[in-house]
Design an enzyme around this catalytic site. Sequence first.
Site, PDB file in Angstrom:
ATOM      1  N   TYR A  92      31.097  13.839   7.291  1.00  0.00           N
ATOM      2  CA  TYR A  92      29.674  13.564   7.048  1.00  0.00           C
ATOM      3  C   TYR A  92      29.429  12.105   7.428  1.00  0.00           C
ATOM      4  O   TYR A  92      30.318  11.267   7.291  1.00  0.00           O
ATOM      5  CB  TYR A  92      29.305  13.810   5.584  1.00  0.00           C
ATOM      6  CG  TYR A  92      29.296  15.279   5.194  1.00  0.00           C
ATOM      7  CD1 TYR A  92      30.495  15.979   5.042  1.00  0.00           C
ATOM      8  CD2 TYR A  92      28.109  15.959   4.989  1.00  0.00           C
ATOM      9  CE1 TYR A  92      30.486  17.325   4.688  1.00  0.00           C
ATOM     10  CE2 TYR A  92      28.097  17.306   4.624  1.00  0.00           C
ATOM     11  CZ  TYR A  92      29.287  17.980   4.477  1.00  0.00           C
ATOM     12  OH  TYR A  92      29.288  19.309   4.125  1.00  0.00           O
ATOM     13  N   GLU A  93      28.214  11.807   7.875  1.00  0.00           N
ATOM     14  CA  GLU A  93      27.995  10.484   8.468  1.00  0.00           C
ATOM     15  C   GLU A  93      28.051   9.350   7.456  1.00  0.00           C
ATOM     16  O   GLU A  93      28.043   8.187   7.824  1.00  0.00           O
ATOM     17  CB  GLU A  93      26.690  10.449   9.262  1.00  0.00           C
ATOM     18  CG  GLU A  93      25.450  10.622   8.432  1.00  0.00           C
ATOM     19  CD  GLU A  93      24.206  10.850   9.284  1.00  0.00           C
ATOM     20  OE1 GLU A  93      24.322  10.987  10.506  1.00  0.00           O
ATOM     21  OE2 GLU A  93      23.118  10.890   8.704  1.00  0.00           O
TER      22      GLU A  93
END
Lengths: 281, 259
Positions: B50-51
């Site tokens: 996930y960023e």
Amino acid sequence: MSKVMPLVEAVRENLNDGDTVAFEGFTHLIPHAAGHEVIRQGFKDLTLIRMTPDIIYDQMIGMGLAQKVIFSYAGNPGVGLLRRMRDAIENGYPRAIETVEHSHAAMANAYEAGAAGLPLAVFRGYKGADLPKVNPDIKSITCPYTGEELATVPAHRPDVTFIHAQKANEKGDVLIEGIVGVQKEAALAARRVVVTVEEIVPDFKGLHPNLTILPHWTVTAISVVKGGAHPSYTHGYYARDNAAYLEWDKISGDRELFAQWMDENVLKATPEAFAERIKGL
Amino acid sequence: MTDFTPNEMMTIAASRALTSKDVCFVGIGAPSAACNVARLTHAPDITLIYESGTIGTAPDVLPLSIGDGELCETAVSTVAVPEMFRYWLQGGRISIGFLGAAQIDKFGNINTTVIGDYHKPKVRLPGGGGAPEIATSCGEIYITLKQAQRSMVEKIDFFTSFGHGEGGDHRQRLGITTKGPALLITDLAIWKPDPVTREFTVVSLHPGVTRDMVQETCGWTVKFADNLEETPAPTELEITTLRDLQERTRRAHEGGKAA
């Protein structure tokens, strides 16, 4: 001179009308208490920098503090849109704002360039995207070694960066763990750094040596605000108040409801109120 | 066979496209559900990123945001956001980028920025976040969205992220070396780009879905593959895994202070 002071003073001494200011925290450790203090003191014409503006900037924009917002994702993460920011962009309410829009990669690179003392960030980005057509700050540069065309954006150099952290020690060194986001870069890129913390401990003996992210001499002011990230979270202290993020969608959707909520929960409140808000989380 | 909704079919069909070998950059919403169903069924060793900087995460409930605490607690490693975008994404270490979309065209170009003119928008959407670089730096892109005339359009209002542009070799002409959109999974069908024109073509209809249903909910004239297949219905394991995950998620997110 001690850097530790009440949040009211830390904000008053470090922020001015017209400043360029960053509040960072990537979902985790968002400095909400500092944001509310800035709103209470009623600053004007701020340029706000933040990757994901979310609730904290929705509130500042809705209260008319911002003249310009530099950002990369104007959403309430996982919930939807930022309704006060939309009202400002679509209808100029309560005032029109200028927007400078980037991608996350550009914003992260711009903070890193600021921390590194460089005038610009260089990265492989924006290929085929329309943002360079509407944001004149996005330019390209040719690699002198390979000839590859790369994207470039100006470095972020905020006048002030506000962050929230788990703890500081008595000297003023600051510790962050969990999702570390872009706070170290945003702090080192800024001229002044104000940190709210959950607690101040005598020293960091016995903790993992890599946890200290900001030595005391890089920090301008530290204020203890228990729960100061709510409704965001502080890893190891309290969880994200997801229900509050969902509720914000309703509050922010109505101008009067918003004004009433801000009056009750921000204007008439104090930083100490945050300790109550995290009970049970 | 268990009953299932079109949305459940979409998520499960998307999960089947992922394997244990993949390193996947996960968008919030339907992509996140699909990636975690894959991890909990046939792809236990998939690396989900996930960023927010969490690498190799394995959450018990779906995160409401890309930075929920559980993503970090269950991750192999958590890195700073600039490092995520520079070393991991730009460095070419991610095989699949999984995106949702507000508006998409037949070449997989995506708009999540504005409806209408950028400077005087009818609707201001959140914007791109990580998407502009995810779309060009990941090995390939999978997209998932619910079909509707207003979201599948002939011409998008803003290129938030680049797919196949005008089609054909447009990516190569811009110097983009990755594959781009390789799979589109909707609530009605599975689409893949034509090998030459790069236009998304329906290759499989979900059970009970007709060609007319796909066309009625799509703003461009739909092309269907010659050997059109039917997507296998969700298995008991798939549907149970998805529903359990969503139930755990619902309880966790409604909890808040009352929990």
